[in-house]
Structure formats: structure tokens, C-alpha cells
Scaffold this active site. Structure first.
Site, PDB file in Angstrom:
ATOM      1  N   GLY A  47       0.876  -1.175   0.000  1.00 14.81           N
ATOM      2  CA  GLY A  47       0.000   0.000   0.000  1.00 14.81           C
ATOM      3  C   GLY A  47       0.913   1.225   0.000  1.00 14.81           C
ATOM      4  O   GLY A  47       1.880   1.278   0.784  1.00 14.81           O
ATOM      5  N   ASP A 237      -1.373   4.898  -6.436  1.00  7.04           N
ATOM      6  CA  ASP A 237       0.044   4.706  -6.101  1.00  7.04           C
ATOM      7  C   ASP A 237       0.904   5.830  -6.650  1.00  7.04           C
ATOM      8  O   ASP A 237       2.017   6.048  -6.180  1.00  7.04           O
ATOM      9  CB  ASP A 237       0.533   3.353  -6.622  1.00  7.04           C
ATOM     10  CG  ASP A 237      -0.106   2.243  -5.812  1.00  7.04           C
ATOM     11  OD1 ASP A 237      -1.265   1.899  -6.096  1.00  7.04           O
ATOM     12  OD2 ASP A 237       0.546   1.759  -4.870  1.00  7.04           O
TER      13      ASP A 237
HETATM   14  O1  MRU Z   1       0.724  -3.950  -4.673  1.00  6.31           O
HETATM   15  P1  MRU Z   1       0.086  -3.245  -3.517  1.00  6.31           P
HETATM   16  O2  MRU Z   1      -0.744  -4.153  -2.680  1.00  6.31           O
HETATM   17  O3  MRU Z   1       1.079  -2.448  -2.704  1.00  6.31           O
HETATM   18  O4  MRU Z   1      -0.875  -2.218  -4.201  1.00  6.31           O
HETATM   19  C1  MRU Z   1      -1.589  -1.310  -3.407  1.00  6.31           C
HETATM   20  C2  MRU Z   1      -2.587  -0.538  -4.164  1.00  6.31           C
HETATM   21  O5  MRU Z   1      -2.661  -0.605  -5.367  1.00  6.31           O
HETATM   22  C3  MRU Z   1      -3.414   0.409  -3.400  1.00  6.31           C
HETATM   23  O6  MRU Z   1      -4.652   0.537  -4.005  1.00  6.31           O
HETATM   24  C4  MRU Z   1      -2.688   1.728  -3.404  1.00  6.31           C
HETATM   25  O7  MRU Z   1      -1.484   1.658  -2.701  1.00  6.31           O
HETATM   26  C5  MRU Z   1      -3.451   2.905  -3.024  1.00  6.31           C
HETATM   27  S1  MRU Z   1      -4.248   2.881  -1.454  1.00  6.31           S
HETATM   28  C6  MRU Z   1      -3.112   3.008  -0.272  1.00  6.31           C
END
Ligand code: MRU
Length: 345
Positions: A47, A237
Site C-alpha cells: 500500500g 500509487d
Molecule cells: O501492490 P500493492 O498491494 O502495494 O498495491 C496497493 C494498491 O494498489 C493500493 O490501491 C494503493 O497503494 C493505493 S491505497 C493506499
């Protein structure tokens, strides 16, 4: 119920290991930078805002464990650790953003002694963590303008307490709506291939007594066609200067479906996710991950022939024109975004 994804305790970084959820609640402790980077790389912590905080603490671990005699050595070590941690995951800009903040402490305090600079670096990492908690609260409040009593919200990946160090990005809006007495239903897409929606979002919403229903990713269009979804809320992100927003792979498909069915599509993200240096989403680096995550990770036996080529991009980009509004911790932005992003960030 409070869920702590990342914390600094007694000189170590403690993480709730998200690869073990929902079966087990296991906390792992990182005492050196190598462990911190690996935890980010394999998604024990994940996240965008959470990995920013974890990287900041990781950089502190890296300098703390090293005998550093003078400022030149500290500066050199910081540069090396910066690159090492920044390469763990390329898409979420929060990671580099947080590392830059901790590195700037080194650059600005040349005349302090080494122990004092190390202490200031830790203070900065803690400050980033506290600020991210406050950002979540602000986003939660600002998003309320878009959430009515009895709304049914579709969400993707995990954007809650596990993905941040506070209430969440998109899910903070759901939590705050519930606190305000709004009766909200959530559909969580499972989010192939790493199943953050099924494993993490359902787990944390259940813990917080939010009405959640799990669906496979390919069911979202059907639900929209049936009129069952009032709005889509996702995180981001990295948000480019024109508002194009990178988020978990599959977000683009949801945005197209939402536009087709006239369902409002909201992105919720703090200022640490905005990358004004990139004019548009086409410049956002997209993380490529192992094909084994697609064919093997969550299956007893591989689901595809070993010789099959697998393509596994971890993120995609939602074009700004498909986003109804971007809720940030500073203000709510409406399309077209470029001028407002320039002014606000
Ligand atoms: O690969 P991840 O689990 O780190 O991806 C996270 C996401 O895509 C979330 O939707 C994103 O970080 C935004 S919300 C904190």
C-alpha cells in the site's frame, strides 16, 4: 478496531505481515535495512503510504547499524541506502517521497554530530508516519461530500488501515461514513493475482463491522449493469501532473466500466502520492512481478503449463478524464486536474 501496519518499537521496525493474512495475524520485526527492503519487495508491508513509512524507517535502520565516523561517510551511506530501498518497488511514489524527506535531514544538518543527525532522521520518519495518519483523517472527512446514507460502494485492492498507517485512503471514507451513521454496503473485488481485496480488504472491513461482500474481479461489470453499484472508490500509487492515476492492475478496467454505466469513480490519495514531475500517466513506471504470482502462488498445483509465458504488470493507469473527482488530504479536485494540481501541490 485499530490495525497497526507499521510501527517503530525499541529501535526496530515492526510490521503486520500481510502475506499471512487472513489466516494468521503475525508481526515481524526488521532490525536491518535488508530485512526492511525484502519486506517491502515481497509485500509483507504494502500500500503506497505504508511502504513510504516503512522505507523511511528502513533508511534509519540502515544508518543505525553502520559504524559511521564522519559526515562524508554518512552522506555516502545515505545515498547508497536511498537507491537500494527505492528500487524495492517502482510504482508507488510515496516510497521515494519519504526517502527524500529523510535524506534531506542529512543534507540540512551537516554541522550536527553523527549521533544527532541519526536521531533527527528517526524523528523525521516518525513525523512522516504521524502526518500520514492525519492525512487519512482529512481524506476521510473530505470524501463525505460524495457518500450518502445507504450507498453501495465498489472498491479495489486494499486501501485501508493495512495500506496506510492510519484509517486508509479510499476505505477511510467508508470508515468515516460508518462512524457518521451512514449505512454503507461495500463490494470488494478480489484483486487478482495477489488477492489484496479478498485477503486484506474483507479481513479489515469485517474486523471493523462494515457490511462487505466479496466478488471476483470479472463480476464488477455485471453488478454495475444491474444497478447495484452507486460509486467506485479506489486509492492511487502515483498521480501524475494531469491527474492520471496509477493504481492496482484492473483499476483502468473498472474506470471504463464505471463510465459506461454512469457510476461516479473517485480516487482518494494523500499529497505524498502526487508526482508533479511526470506530465502524464504514460511516464509512470509500472512494476512487473513474477509470473508465479499468477499461476502458482495461491493454488495447490500450478494452474497453467510450466512453459506458458505469463505477463504480470502490477499496476495500470486510470486516465484523468475517467475520474469523477480526486479526494486528497488538502482538497477535492475535479476534472480537468492539471491547473489545480499545479496550484495545490
Ligand atoms: O501492490 P500493492 O498491494 O502495494 O498495491 C496497493 C494498491 O494498489 C493500493 O490501491 C494503493 O497503494 C493505493 S491505497 C493506499
Amino acid at each position: 478496531m485499530k490495525i497497526q501496519s507499521v510501527a517503530w518499537k525499541k529501535g526496530k521496525m515492526v510490521l503486520l505481515d500481510q502475506t499471512k493474512l487472513p489466516a494468521k495475524v503475525v508481526y515481524v520485526s526488521c532490525s536491518d535495512v535488508r530485512q526492511a527492503r525484502e519486506a517491502i519487495r515481497v509485500l509483507k508491508v504494502r500500500g503506497a503510504p505504508a511502504i513510504g513509512v516503512a522505507a523511511a524507517f528502513g533508511l534509519v535502520l540502515g544508518v543505525n547499524n553502520k559504524k559511521i565516523r564522519n559526515y562524508a561517510q554518512l552522506k555516502k551511506k545515505t545515498d547508497i541506502l536511498f537507491k537500494y530501498l527505492a528500487s524495492a518497488r517502482p510504482t508507488a511514489v510515496n516510497l521515494v517521497w519519504a526517502l527524500k524527506r529523510v535524506k534531506n535531514v542529512v543534507l540540512k544538518n551537516k554541522h550536527e554530530n553523527i549521533a544527532a543527525i541519526k536521531k533527527l532522521m528517526l524523528d523525521e520518519a516518525k513525523l512522516i508516519s504521524n502526518e500520514e495518519i492525519a492525512s487519512c483523517r482529512k481524506m476521510a472527512d473530505l470524501a463525505q461530500g460524495f457518500i450518502k446514507d445507504k450507498d453501495t460502494i465498489l472498491t479495489y485492492c486494499n486501501t485501508g488501515q493495512l495500506a496506510t498507517v492510519g484509517l486508509g485512503t479510499a476505505l477511510s471514507a467508508v470508515y468515516r461514513a460508518k462512524q457518521l451513521g451512514k449505512r454503507i454496503k461495500v463490494y470488494a473485488c478480489e484483486t487478482r493475482p495477489l488477492l489484496q481485496g479478498a485477503r486484506l480488504t474483507c479481513w479489515e472491513l469485517k474486523k471493523n463491522k462494515v457490511d462487505v461482500t466479496l466478488i471476483c474481479d470479472n463480476m464488477a461489470g455485471y453488478l454495475m449493469q444491474q444497478g447495484k453499484i452507486d460509486k467506485v472508490f479506489i486509492g492511487a500509487d502515483r498521480i501524475a501532473a494531469n491527474g492520471d492515476s496509477a493504481n492496482k492492475i484492473g483499476s483502468y478496467s473498472l474506470a471504463v466500466l464505471a463510465r459506461q454505466h454512469r457510476v461516479p469513480f473517485y480516487v482518494v490519495a494523500p499529497h505524498s502520492t502526487v508526482d508533479k514531475r511526470l506530465p502524464s500517466g504514460s511516464r509512470i513506471p509500472i512494476e512487473q512481478r513474477s509470473g508465479k504470482e499468477v499461476s502458482e502462488l495461491f493454488f495447490k498445483k500450478p494452474i497453467a503449463l510450466a512453459q506458458v509465458k505469463i505477463y504480470n504488470p502490477a499496476f495500470d493507469v486510470v486516465p484523468a478524464r475517467l475520474i469523477t473527482a480526486i479526494v486528497t488530504d488538502r482538497t477535492v479536485l475535479r476534472f480537468p486536474y492539471a491547473q489545480k494540481i499545479k496550484r495545490v501541490f
